[in-house]
Write a protein that holds these residues in place. Sequence first.
Motif, PDB file in Angstrom:
ATOM      1  N   ARG A  38       0.906  -1.205   0.037  1.00  0.00           N
ATOM      2  CA  ARG A  38       0.105   0.141   0.035  1.00  0.00           C
ATOM      3  C   ARG A  38       0.785   1.090   0.051  1.00  0.00           C
ATOM      4  N   THR A  68      -2.352   4.117  -3.074  1.00  0.00           N
ATOM      5  CA  THR A  68      -2.705   2.976  -4.091  1.00  0.00           C
ATOM      6  C   THR A  68      -2.085   1.619  -3.558  1.00  0.00           C
ATOM      7  N   ASP A  69      -2.953   0.553  -4.169  1.00  0.00           N
ATOM      8  CA  ASP A  69      -2.524  -0.701  -3.926  1.00  0.00           C
ATOM      9  C   ASP A  69      -1.718  -1.079  -4.856  1.00  0.00           C
ATOM     10  N   ALA A  82      -6.431   2.793  -3.623  1.00  0.00           N
ATOM     11  CA  ALA A  82      -6.667   2.113  -2.337  1.00  0.00           C
ATOM     12  C   ALA A  82      -7.826   2.412  -1.716  1.00  0.00           C
TER      13      ALA A  82
END
Length: 166
Positions: free
Chosen positions: A27, A122-123, A117
């Motif tokens: 993450r 952001t994932d 995310a």
Amino acid sequence: MPKRRRLRPVTDGFLEQAPVRIVVAARLRAQPGEVFRELTEDASTWPLWFRSVRTAGYTGPPPYGTGAGRAVTLRGGVHFVESVVGWEPPHRFVYRVEQTNLPGVQAWMEEWLTYPAEGGGTDLRFTMAIDAPPTVHAAVWPARPGIARSVRAAVARLDARCAGTA
């Protein structure tokens, strides 16, 4: 290091079917577009955040995208000539190794996926897919945790770079 040799060309299905796969999820605070730009726009910046990489660069002029070539040298002298086979901003960046001086490897592909995310950021999912004879599998298998740690550390530095704190 041995002389460079051509690897078997593989397609997207190889990412799921390869005999050796290393998958790392993380993450990041940065948004997917920022991460994608850092991954793709200027390959020469990779050594700033991925410490295993000594040099990296595109082999032709911009604009870059699917079909672009890259040359990457790792610390220790391993060299890769790659082709970008997937460029889907801001979510997917995929390249296939066309040539390497790493002995025994028959096919190699890497994929970077970035998605928003929940709650922001952001994932990220990185996949390294390799095919090689069983003797090489036996050498790579115990190295997987170290490779995963190296990728996680690189992704943390990538996130800091995107945030302007690196």
